[in-house]
Design a protein around this motif. Structure first.
Motif, PDB file in Angstrom:
ATOM      1  N   ASP A  18     -10.079 -14.477 -41.980  1.00 48.61           N
ATOM      2  CA  ASP A  18     -11.351 -15.207 -42.026  1.00 48.61           C
ATOM      3  C   ASP A  18     -12.421 -14.397 -42.753  1.00 48.61           C
ATOM      4  OD1 ASP A  18     -10.164 -17.275 -40.642  1.00 48.61           O
ATOM      5  OD2 ASP A  18     -11.094 -16.764 -38.708  1.00 48.61           O
ATOM      6  N   MET A  19     -12.440 -13.076 -42.507  1.00 53.83           N
ATOM      7  CA  MET A  19     -13.396 -12.215 -43.186  1.00 53.83           C
ATOM      8  C   MET A  19     -13.133 -12.204 -44.692  1.00 53.83           C
ATOM      9  SD  MET A  19     -14.360  -8.220 -42.444  1.00 53.83           S
ATOM     10  CE  MET A  19     -12.655  -7.724 -42.561  1.00 53.83           C
ATOM     11  N   PHE A  20     -11.866 -12.124 -45.078  1.00 53.65           N
ATOM     12  CA  PHE A  20     -11.487 -12.168 -46.486  1.00 53.65           C
ATOM     13  C   PHE A  20     -11.954 -13.478 -47.123  1.00 53.65           C
ATOM     14  CE2 PHE A  20      -8.305 -13.953 -49.415  1.00 53.65           C
ATOM     15  CZ  PHE A  20      -8.508 -13.115 -50.498  1.00 53.65           C
ATOM     16  N   ASP A  25     -15.552 -16.589 -50.609  1.00 56.97           N
ATOM     17  CA  ASP A  25     -16.510 -17.691 -50.746  1.00 56.97           C
ATOM     18  C   ASP A  25     -17.883 -17.183 -51.161  1.00 56.97           C
ATOM     19  OD1 ASP A  25     -14.559 -19.501 -50.036  1.00 56.97           O
ATOM     20  OD2 ASP A  25     -15.255 -19.716 -47.961  1.00 56.97           O
ATOM     21  N   PHE A  26     -18.308 -16.059 -50.571  1.00 56.69           N
ATOM     22  CA  PHE A  26     -19.613 -15.491 -50.908  1.00 56.69           C
ATOM     23  C   PHE A  26     -19.656 -15.055 -52.365  1.00 56.69           C
ATOM     24  CE2 PHE A  26     -22.527 -11.935 -51.383  1.00 56.69           C
ATOM     25  CZ  PHE A  26     -23.697 -12.470 -50.868  1.00 56.69           C
ATOM     26  N   ILE A  27     -18.627 -14.332 -52.785  1.00 52.99           N
ATOM     27  CA  ILE A  27     -18.593 -13.833 -54.161  1.00 52.99           C
ATOM     28  C   ILE A  27     -18.502 -14.985 -55.150  1.00 52.99           C
ATOM     29  CG2 ILE A  27     -17.172 -12.551 -55.821  1.00 52.99           C
ATOM     30  CD1 ILE A  27     -16.485 -10.646 -53.461  1.00 52.99           C
ATOM     31  N   VAL A  32     -24.630 -14.314 -59.433  1.00 54.83           N
ATOM     32  CA  VAL A  32     -25.240 -12.999 -59.542  1.00 54.83           C
ATOM     33  C   VAL A  32     -24.450 -12.160 -60.535  1.00 54.83           C
ATOM     34  CG1 VAL A  32     -26.219 -12.990 -57.215  1.00 54.83           C
ATOM     35  CG2 VAL A  32     -23.929 -12.091 -57.590  1.00 54.83           C
ATOM     36  N   HIS A  33     -25.087 -11.128 -61.021  1.00 53.28           N
ATOM     37  CA  HIS A  33     -24.460 -10.227 -61.989  1.00 53.28           C
ATOM     38  C   HIS A  33     -23.294  -9.482 -61.320  1.00 53.28           C
ATOM     39  CE1 HIS A  33     -24.064  -7.041 -64.981  1.00 53.28           C
ATOM     40  NE2 HIS A  33     -24.708  -7.863 -65.790  1.00 53.28           N
ATOM     41  N   MET A  34     -22.274  -9.186 -62.095  1.00 56.81           N
ATOM     42  CA  MET A  34     -21.097  -8.480 -61.589  1.00 56.81           C
ATOM     43  C   MET A  34     -21.474  -7.154 -60.937  1.00 56.81           C
ATOM     44  SD  MET A  34     -17.961  -8.666 -61.145  1.00 56.81           S
ATOM     45  CE  MET A  34     -16.307  -8.175 -61.458  1.00 56.81           C
TER      46      MET A  34
END
Length: 90
Positions: A18-20, A25-27, A32-34
């Motif tokens: 779930d954390m993965f 999902d967040f990334i 946002v910039h790499m």
């Protein structure tokens, strides 16, 4: 470093998965910039390394080497899976 660790139980494995998924999902959901993403990932890894050092006395060099090798192996595995699936990120 000793390898007498127990395998995660199913509940912990599910929590890790779930954390993965939350991180992916967040990334993937941010414009946002790499550099921002890399900063967050590297800061998290470094913190984890400092926590490991409390128990295993892993040197910085050993930890960085493990991170590089593990990241490379996961990258290769995911690249093969993506290639075999024939799917592409558009």
């Amino acid at each position: 470093m000793e390898d007498k660790r127990e395998i995660l139980d199913p509940a912990d494995q599910e929590a890790m998965h779930d954390m993965f998924e939350a991180l992916v999902d967040f990334i993937g959901g941010r414009d946002v910039h790499m550099n921002v993403i890399m900063h967050a990932l590297c800061r998290t890894l470094a913190y984890g390394g400092m926590q490991l050092n409390r128990y295993d006395k892993v040197t910085k060099r050993q930890f960085v080497s493990m991170v590089v090798e593990s990241t490379s192996a996961h990258y290769d595995s995911l690249a093969r899976a993506l290639e075999q699936s024939g799917e592409r990120d558009d």
